[in-house]
Write a protein that holds these residues in place. Sequence first.
Motif, PDB file in Angstrom:
ATOM      1  N   CYS A 356       0.841  -1.210   0.000  1.00  0.00           N
ATOM      2  CA  CYS A 356       0.000   0.000   0.000  1.00  0.00           C
ATOM      3  C   CYS A 356       0.872   1.256   0.000  1.00  0.00           C
ATOM      4  O   CYS A 356       1.817   1.359   0.775  1.00  0.00           O
ATOM      5  N   SER A 357       0.551   2.221  -0.876  1.00  0.00           N
ATOM      6  CA  SER A 357       1.338   3.465  -0.946  1.00  0.00           C
ATOM      7  C   SER A 357       0.634   4.603  -0.211  1.00  0.00           C
ATOM      8  O   SER A 357       1.060   5.744  -0.304  1.00  0.00           O
ATOM      9  N   SER A 358      -0.461   4.319   0.462  1.00  0.00           N
ATOM     10  CA  SER A 358      -1.255   5.328   1.183  1.00  0.00           C
ATOM     11  C   SER A 358      -1.769   6.426   0.251  1.00  0.00           C
ATOM     12  O   SER A 358      -1.941   7.570   0.665  1.00  0.00           O
ATOM     13  N   CYS A 359      -2.005   6.097  -1.011  1.00  0.00           N
ATOM     14  CA  CYS A 359      -2.464   7.132  -1.962  1.00  0.00           C
ATOM     15  C   CYS A 359      -3.877   7.594  -1.632  1.00  0.00           C
ATOM     16  O   CYS A 359      -4.274   8.698  -2.009  1.00  0.00           O
ATOM     17  N   GLY A 360      -4.666   6.765  -0.980  1.00  0.00           N
ATOM     18  CA  GLY A 360      -6.005   7.173  -0.559  1.00  0.00           C
ATOM     19  C   GLY A 360      -7.093   6.983  -1.607  1.00  0.00           C
ATOM     20  O   GLY A 360      -8.251   7.303  -1.358  1.00  0.00           O
ATOM     21  N   LEU A 361      -6.775   6.452  -2.783  1.00  0.00           N
ATOM     22  CA  LEU A 361      -7.803   6.282  -3.829  1.00  0.00           C
ATOM     23  C   LEU A 361      -8.944   5.388  -3.355  1.00  0.00           C
ATOM     24  O   LEU A 361     -10.121   5.660  -3.612  1.00  0.00           O
ATOM     25  N   CYS A 362      -8.618   4.332  -2.634  1.00  0.00           N
ATOM     26  CA  CYS A 362      -9.663   3.394  -2.196  1.00  0.00           C
ATOM     27  C   CYS A 362     -10.586   4.025  -1.156  1.00  0.00           C
ATOM     28  O   CYS A 362     -11.771   3.691  -1.077  1.00  0.00           O
ATOM     29  N   VAL A 363     -10.036   4.962  -0.380  1.00  0.00           N
ATOM     30  CA  VAL A 363     -10.845   5.632   0.647  1.00  0.00           C
ATOM     31  C   VAL A 363     -11.919   6.506  -0.016  1.00  0.00           C
ATOM     32  O   VAL A 363     -12.975   6.755   0.549  1.00  0.00           O
ATOM     33  N   GLU A 364     -11.649   6.956  -1.222  1.00  0.00           N
ATOM     34  CA  GLU A 364     -12.565   7.877  -1.921  1.00  0.00           C
ATOM     35  C   GLU A 364     -13.769   7.170  -2.544  1.00  0.00           C
ATOM     36  O   GLU A 364     -14.697   7.823  -3.002  1.00  0.00           O
ATOM     37  N   ILE A 365     -13.744   5.848  -2.594  1.00  0.00           N
ATOM     38  CA  ILE A 365     -14.827   5.131  -3.301  1.00  0.00           C
ATOM     39  C   ILE A 365     -16.183   5.543  -2.727  1.00  0.00           C
ATOM     40  O   ILE A 365     -16.417   5.449  -1.519  1.00  0.00           O
ATOM     41  N   GLY A 366     -17.069   6.004  -3.603  1.00  0.00           N
ATOM     42  CA  GLY A 366     -18.300   6.664  -3.163  1.00  0.00           C
ATOM     43  C   GLY A 366     -19.314   5.756  -2.496  1.00  0.00           C
ATOM     44  O   GLY A 366     -20.100   6.207  -1.658  1.00  0.00           O
ATOM     45  N   HIS A 367     -19.325   4.490  -2.852  1.00  0.00           N
ATOM     46  CA  HIS A 367     -20.363   3.618  -2.305  1.00  0.00           C
ATOM     47  C   HIS A 367     -19.878   2.818  -1.106  1.00  0.00           C
ATOM     48  O   HIS A 367     -20.583   1.934  -0.623  1.00  0.00           O
ATOM     49  N   CYS A 368     -18.685   3.105  -0.618  1.00  0.00           N
ATOM     50  CA  CYS A 368     -18.091   2.274   0.431  1.00  0.00           C
ATOM     51  C   CYS A 368     -17.597   3.154   1.575  1.00  0.00           C
ATOM     52  O   CYS A 368     -16.934   4.168   1.339  1.00  0.00           O
ATOM     53  N   ALA A 370     -16.101   1.476   4.302  1.00  0.00           N
ATOM     54  CA  ALA A 370     -15.411   0.488   5.138  1.00  0.00           C
ATOM     55  C   ALA A 370     -13.888   0.670   5.106  1.00  0.00           C
ATOM     56  O   ALA A 370     -13.170  -0.074   5.774  1.00  0.00           O
ATOM     57  N   ILE A 371     -13.394   1.618   4.310  1.00  0.00           N
ATOM     58  CA  ILE A 371     -11.934   1.773   4.205  1.00  0.00           C
ATOM     59  C   ILE A 371     -11.532   3.121   4.797  1.00  0.00           C
ATOM     60  O   ILE A 371     -12.109   4.158   4.459  1.00  0.00           O
ATOM     61  N   VAL A 372     -10.559   3.109   5.675  1.00  0.00           N
ATOM     62  CA  VAL A 372     -10.041   4.362   6.254  1.00  0.00           C
ATOM     63  C   VAL A 372      -8.525   4.380   6.061  1.00  0.00           C
ATOM     64  O   VAL A 372      -7.896   3.337   5.868  1.00  0.00           O
ATOM     65  N   MET A 373      -7.962   5.575   6.123  1.00  0.00           N
ATOM     66  CA  MET A 373      -6.507   5.692   6.006  1.00  0.00           C
ATOM     67  C   MET A 373      -5.912   5.797   7.407  1.00  0.00           C
ATOM     68  O   MET A 373      -6.365   6.596   8.225  1.00  0.00           O
ATOM     69  N   THR A 374      -4.926   4.995   7.673  1.00  0.00           N
ATOM     70  CA  THR A 374      -4.220   5.065   8.962  1.00  0.00           C
ATOM     71  C   THR A 374      -2.764   5.445   8.672  1.00  0.00           C
ATOM     72  O   THR A 374      -2.361   5.543   7.509  1.00  0.00           O
ATOM     73  N   ASP A 375      -1.995   5.621   9.716  1.00  0.00           N
ATOM     74  CA  ASP A 375      -0.578   5.966   9.521  1.00  0.00           C
ATOM     75  C   ASP A 375       0.162   4.863   8.770  1.00  0.00           C
ATOM     76  O   ASP A 375       1.155   5.109   8.085  1.00  0.00           O
ATOM     77  N   ASP A 376      -0.361   3.619   8.894  1.00  0.00           N
ATOM     78  CA  ASP A 376       0.337   2.486   8.246  1.00  0.00           C
ATOM     79  C   ASP A 376      -0.135   2.237   6.813  1.00  0.00           C
ATOM     80  O   ASP A 376       0.487   1.468   6.078  1.00  0.00           O
ATOM     81  N   GLY A 377      -1.249   2.866   6.442  1.00  0.00           N
ATOM     82  CA  GLY A 377      -1.811   2.622   5.100  1.00  0.00           C
ATOM     83  C   GLY A 377      -3.307   2.420   5.199  1.00  0.00           C
ATOM     84  O   GLY A 377      -3.913   2.642   6.261  1.00  0.00           O
ATOM     85  N   ALA A 378      -3.929   1.979   4.084  1.00  0.00           N
ATOM     86  CA  ALA A 378      -5.381   1.795   4.075  1.00  0.00           C
ATOM     87  C   ALA A 378      -5.761   0.587   4.926  1.00  0.00           C
ATOM     88  O   ALA A 378      -5.072  -0.427   4.937  1.00  0.00           O
TER      89      ALA A 378
END
Length: 418
Positions: A356-368, A370-378
């Motif tokens: 994981c590169s912590s880019c945050g793209l998965c956190v942006e998914i509009g219908h979800c 369940a994903i948060v960004m932490t210091d270690d990654g998604a």
Amino acid sequence: MKDDLHYMPIKIGEVELKNPFVVASGPTTKRVDQLELAEREGWAAASIKLTMIPDPYINYEPRYRWLKKEKLHTFTAEYRLEMEQGLRLVEAARRKCREIVIIANYSCVEPDLEGWQDAARRFEAAGAQMLELNFCCPNMSFNVDVLSQGKKEGRPSSGASMGDDENFVRLVTEKTREVTSLPVIVKITPEGGRIAEVSKAAYDAGATAVCSAGNRLGIPSIDVWNYKKPIYHLQGENTMGALSGPWIKPLALRDVFEIRRLVGPGPSIIGTGGVASWEDAVEMMMCGADSIGVCTQTMLSGFSFLEKWMKPLKEYMRKMGFQRAKDLRDLLLEEIKPATDLTIWAGYAQVDLTKCSSCGLCVEIGHCNAIVMTDDGAQVDSEGCQGCSTCIDICTKKAITMVETGQVIMRDDINICV
Ligand SMILES: Cc1cc2nc3c(=O)[nH]c(=O)nc-3n(C[C@H](O)[C@H](O)[C@H](O)COP(=O)(O)O)c2cc1C
């Protein structure tokens, strides 16, 4: 020229093709040197460019666009053959080619059917080995119909304008059968939304095969800053385009699948639309095609790629234990289930933090959520994750996989409003 590599015979009616690959009617089948080259490169058959009867009422120098990013080909203006040109082309091809099967593709605007019958007789006399009745071209009268909100009395009707009318398709096929002993292919359009029913009417009337066209009429990309200027070069106005190429493949697979489901295992289907690799051809056969029509790919890169398809295709068949092309046919027919019959497994996404590169793209998914960004990654909340798998496709680092928990989710358990 029956070399081993290109030999993988199939039959359309009584005609044996040395392999399933047919150059579909279009710009690469309008000259005899193209047909000779296709033969040298191992193609089994070629359907010559559309002949219009009477002479084409819309005829221009070609204007095409290949939109690489969209994998979409679109054309507006196109050159069609007159009767005499079509006949001469067939005659020359039969004189110069020894093995490639020559198919005459034509459409007639005559409502009294005389033109269709006359064309059948004349193409047979010229040496055509199969006839292809064109009920598919969306870019002549059908284009005009769509832009004029329907067919109009007195305006010529050809190609796709007639292809949604199973009674007319049946009648023309029957009338053609009366005057020729050649195999008759009916090339049909998906535009009317009833491709399987129309195909059945064609078979009932004696068609040897149907060719599913793939082509759809659509509006390709617009330059929104300059919307009055078409994307086509050397063309004044915007217009609809006949779409083809890989973009269209999922729809073309469905066309073949629907036809095969309705008509059963007997009749021949030439599956056409978006085939650009040997794997595409296999998919098409698995959905029900006996043979494969290819147009756009031959426009973009000639005919020689067939050799590059045959080698891996044969290797694939050997590894999978398939002996003949026919063994690939219909394999997906029972596999493709109605939405009511799906087995959906419970599971959740998990992130490999080393990737994981912590880019945050998965956190942006509009219908979800369940994903948060932490210091270690998604990080995925496995309880909240619905298992949709969008995150897997969004992730640029291939850091996300699915964990299947084995339990089947019943529809009653799902409350999508929570
Ligand atoms: C520029 C162009 C011209 C075509 N002309 C004809 C034609 O004359 N007759 C015909 O039956 N189909 C014609 N087609 C349709 C193709 O034969 C084929 O059915 C369709 O393009 C889908 O296959 P593809 O994705 O491999 O191109 C044409 C397609 C293109 C792109």
